[in-house]
Every structure is written in structure tokens, then in C-alpha cells.
Design an enzyme around this catalytic site. Sequence first.
Site, PDB file in Angstrom:
ATOM      1  N   ASP A 126      -3.730  -0.424  -4.777  1.00 11.56           N
ATOM      2  CA  ASP A 126      -3.472  -0.890  -3.415  1.00 11.56           C
ATOM      3  C   ASP A 126      -4.710  -0.735  -2.517  1.00 11.56           C
ATOM      4  OD1 ASP A 126      -1.205  -1.665  -1.563  1.00 11.56           O
ATOM      5  OD2 ASP A 126      -1.872   0.157  -0.549  1.00 11.56           O
ATOM      6  N   GLU A 131      -6.502  -4.491  -5.540  1.00  8.76           N
ATOM      7  CA  GLU A 131      -6.191  -5.313  -4.379  1.00  8.76           C
ATOM      8  C   GLU A 131      -7.370  -5.148  -3.424  1.00  8.76           C
ATOM      9  OE1 GLU A 131      -3.094  -6.147  -0.736  1.00  8.76           O
ATOM     10  OE2 GLU A 131      -3.644  -4.121  -1.263  1.00  8.76           O
ATOM     11  N   ASP A 135       1.998   0.350  -9.537  1.00  9.55           N
ATOM     12  CA  ASP A 135       1.216   0.241  -8.310  1.00  9.55           C
ATOM     13  C   ASP A 135       0.723   1.646  -7.964  1.00  9.55           C
ATOM     14  OD1 ASP A 135       0.359  -0.879  -5.774  1.00  9.55           O
ATOM     15  OD2 ASP A 135       2.027  -2.281  -5.933  1.00  9.55           O
ATOM     16  N   HIS A 159       4.326  -9.946  -2.244  1.00  8.65           N
ATOM     17  CA  HIS A 159       5.282  -9.365  -1.299  1.00  8.65           C
ATOM     18  C   HIS A 159       4.707  -9.239   0.108  1.00  8.65           C
ATOM     19  CE1 HIS A 159       2.529  -6.304  -2.406  1.00  8.65           C
ATOM     20  NE2 HIS A 159       3.030  -5.470  -1.507  1.00  8.65           N
ATOM     21  N   ASP A 160       3.482  -9.696   0.316  1.00  4.61           N
ATOM     22  CA  ASP A 160       2.835  -9.555   1.626  1.00  4.61           C
ATOM     23  C   ASP A 160       2.673 -10.876   2.374  1.00  4.61           C
ATOM     24  OD1 ASP A 160       2.406  -6.794   1.465  1.00  4.61           O
ATOM     25  OD2 ASP A 160       0.539  -7.054   0.355  1.00  4.61           O
TER      26      ASP A 160
HETATM   27  C1  GLC Z   1      -1.200  -3.440   0.553  1.00  6.48           C
HETATM   28  C2  GLC Z   1       0.209  -3.730   0.091  1.00  6.48           C
HETATM   29  C3  GLC Z   1       1.082  -3.826   1.301  1.00  6.48           C
HETATM   30  C4  GLC Z   1       1.053  -2.508   2.026  1.00  6.48           C
HETATM   31  C5  GLC Z   1      -0.379  -2.109   2.375  1.00  6.48           C
HETATM   32  C6  GLC Z   1      -0.448  -0.661   2.772  1.00  6.48           C
HETATM   33  O1  GLC Z   1      -1.752  -4.486   1.244  1.00  6.48           O
HETATM   34  O2  GLC Z   1       0.247  -4.881  -0.698  1.00  6.48           O
HETATM   35  O3  GLC Z   1       2.406  -4.174   0.970  1.00  6.48           O
HETATM   36  O4  GLC Z   1       1.820  -2.587   3.186  1.00  6.48           O
HETATM   37  O5  GLC Z   1      -1.243  -2.254   1.282  1.00  6.48           O
HETATM   38  O6  GLC Z   1      -0.234   0.157   1.660  1.00  6.48           O
END
Ligand code: GLC
Length: 514
Positions: free
Chosen positions: A203, A258, A100, A320-321
Site C-alpha cells: 500500500d 502501489e 495487502d 477499490h479506490d
Molecule cells: C491506498 C489504498 C486505499 C487506502 C490508502 C491508505 O491508496 O488503496 O484504499 O485508503 O492507501 O491506506
Amino acid sequence: MHPDTPWWKTAVAYQIYPRSFADSNADGVGDLEGIRRHLDYLAWLGVDALWISPFYRSPMADFGYDVSDYCDVDPLFGTLDDFDRLVADAHGRGMKVIVDWVPNHTSDQHAWFRESRATRDNAKRDWYIWRDAKPGGSPPNNWISSFTFEPAWTLDDRTGQMYLHCFLEEQPDLNWQNPEVVAAMHDTLRFWLDRGVDGFRMDVIHLIGKDPTLADDPADLAALSHVPLNNRPETHELLRGLRTLLDSYNADRVAVGEVYLLDTKLVAEHYGHGDELHLNFNFPPLYTAWDAAKWRKQIERAARELDPIDAWPTWVLSNHDNARHRTRYGGSEARARAAALLLLTLRGTPFLYAGEELGLEDADVPPGRTVDPGGRDGCRAPIPWTADAPHGWEGAEPWLPWSPCSGERSVESLLADESSILHLYRRLISARKESPALLTGGIELLDAPRGVLAFSRRDVATADLRTVLVNFADETIDLEGFGSCEVVVSTAPGGEGARFTGTVSGASGVLLRG
Ligand code: GLC
């Protein structure tokens, strides 16, 4: 299948949230060595690539998504040597490793931010986004941060200016308009590429380009966080720079964005013309209810936006979100099984989230044990390895409580039961691997009775054909026309290897040959 097909098109990816996967040193928090010790399990399951959520040095305000050193392992998770061993052993089993990468923001404890905040005229001041408050003290614009839904600006008394943070105030946004930031962040990619990683999950990558004028968000949307609103042309040039860097290694390294823009058309733009990211997450299907007609629209939408630009889709149901999909779909194991069949037969790269192969639901986390500022603890409950408590987590109690039925849903219990959801995932992954149609073939949506999603997958070169029928309704549905096909996988008990009977029981699906 074409011999030049890149590995990431045919791979099944598996996300590991390292805190919750497996603990090797009895401190109640999972670690890299814990992952390494379970590689045989992952190889048995058949996954091809591991995406490991952040394990870098971090004060853990956002559990690792607040990085204070991009080029080291947090002692909680182990050492760089542990990482190297993990990569070597994963590669030894033919598995790729994707790490990541968190480019939009650092931790406020990162050396860069410490310097940036120290004085107005230091060399790193412009590495972050500093502005004066408006007269009267209000923030420079109306942007709202994720998690707290407070203004995305914090006043720093040391220098009397405000800094931008689209997430927590402990996560200041980097200023990607500054070429020094671009160069420094490229170096962090090189650090992991040189260590042999096969790619990056990037991310909130759509956030790195920002409106240079920092104009207000539209008033009617400003109650949202700024994160899903930040769709900017500036990002694309930066993505091309990242792609050039990756390609300078070899064409085998992958970037998975993402892109938290909740519109598939906008997601598609982040593939560029094959010169931006190789893959991007498309979240609208994740937010789609358990409903055949709605899923059909999502599949059509993905094909409409991605096929014309030759972009390869991705599919993801849990991470995980977000609440796990079994939880979102009402807790039914039958639905979770049918969803697995859907996820693993669609055209595109599927991303599994550790524990979904066990049919885990979210933990019910009592108020006294919540730890995440974003309210996402439930889906981060630890993976139960053995049937008996503490489920393979000897030593300190795990950092989060167990999800329901952790004994029955442990790896040990489900391995012993060939009819379990775990064995179903394994059969689906293996059925996918042996079928060129499922790996890279085209998709055609078929007419089906209400409540049923039906599609075929076809590989023209080999004439390989599969048909997928998923009954989203709770009642049994009779279907005509597929009577001569063999059932390769059925999510309900029985029938595999036999001719299709023409009925699909409620909340179940079948994968047919032909
Ligand atoms: C992304 C991650 C999340 C994190 C956010 C800030 O959405 O998946 O877990 O809190 O970015 O980095």
C-alpha cells in the site's frame, strides 16, 4: 516461453475487497470463509492469483487500511485458521495468494502508536513522526492529507506535539528512518511469508521514504494531498531491503507496489535494477479516458519507460479506490467488453477487480448510507451471486447498497448465458493462457484508422502471433489487411472461430490469430 519465467509475469491477478465479496456468517460483511467458498468460481474463471485487500485487526476508520495488528485477522473477517484454510484451498487449485501490506501508517489504535503517543520520552516515540507546532500553533509544514484535504498534522494534547498522517488522523505515519520500525515491519512480512503467502501488494509504498527535513510542498501544488508528491530517494533503499527479505524466502514471492505517483517514469524507478519491487501499479492508464489515441500514448509510454530497464508492466482498470471503469466509460456494456479485451491482451500482468467480470457499475449510494471518508463507496458495492435478492447475501443487509441491475448481473445469471461478459472474460483469460505471444511476447503498435487502437503481440521463439483491434468509436469501422486471420475472441456477438470480416462494430474489439 522461457522455462524460468516467474509466475507473476504470466498470471492474471484478481483483487478481492473482502468486505464486499461474499458473506459466510450472515452479518452483512464479506469474510475469508466467504472467499474460500467461491474458489471454484475463480478457478473456473481462470484467474491465477488473488490479491486480498486488508483483513487484519482494524478499527475500520479506513475499512482495514488502518491496521491495529498486522499479525492477526479481524474477527469481522474470521480467524487465522480461516486464512490458512483459504490459502491451502487456493493453492490446491493452483492459485497464488497475495495479501495487502500497509507499511506507511498504522491505526492510531495500534499498540505501537498508543505507546508512542503516551510520553515524549518513551521507547516508541520515534516510531512515528512527531514535531512541535510552529510558534502560533500552525503545523510544522504545509502537507495536506488525503480524503479530508486538511493539514496532515494533528496536535496530540497528551504531549503537546503534532504527529504526521498523510491519510486520516486515525492513520499516523510510521517513521521508516528508524531502524527499529524497519525491523518490526520486516517481521510482519515474515509472519505472512511463513504462513505461505505468495506475495504482497504494498500500500502507498512510495510514501515510506520521507524528506528528513520535512520541507514544504511547492506552494502551487500544495492544494493537492502530499501523497502523489512524495517522490523520495530514501524510499529506494528501503525497497531494496524489502526485496532482500523476500528473496531470502525464494525467488517465487512477489512484491507489487502501489506507487501513487501519477507519472510512469517515476513508477518505473520503483523497480530499481531488478532489486526493488517486482511489479508496480501504473495509474495514468486508469485515469485515461476511453479514447484510442490517448490509450496508444499510454502504451507507448509504458514501453518507453519500462522496457529499457527490463521491468515488467502491470495494467489495471478498476480497484477499490476509483469508480469502476464501466461507470467511468459512460456505463456502456459494449465498452466494458472492449476494455476487457484490451486489458487482457496488453503486454504485462493484468489486475482485475472483483465484479468487473460481471460488468458491474458503481452503486449509487444515497447520502444516508455513505460510510467511506474518501467517497469510494460506489465501487465497493457487494458482489451479487444469485439472481434473486438478497443475491447470496442471506441474513443482515450488506454493508453497502447494491449496484444497478444486480439480479441480471449476478454470477448465477451470467453463468447461464454464454454470450455474457462473464463468459467473455473467461474466454479472454483462456485465450491468453494458450498464447505465448500474449503471455510474454513483445508488443508493436500498428497504424490504424482514427478511433481504432491496433497492436500485435509476437513470441519470437515459437513464432506465435496475435493481433488486437479495439474500436473505441461508437460507429462500425472497416479495416483492411487482416482478412486471413481467424477471430479468436470477439467482444461483439458472433464471428469467433471464423475468418475476420474486416469490420469492427462500434465499441468492440477482436483478438485475431496471426
Ligand atoms: C491506498 C489504498 C486505499 C487506502 C490508502 C491508505 O491508496 O488503496 O484504499 O485508503 O492507501 O491506506
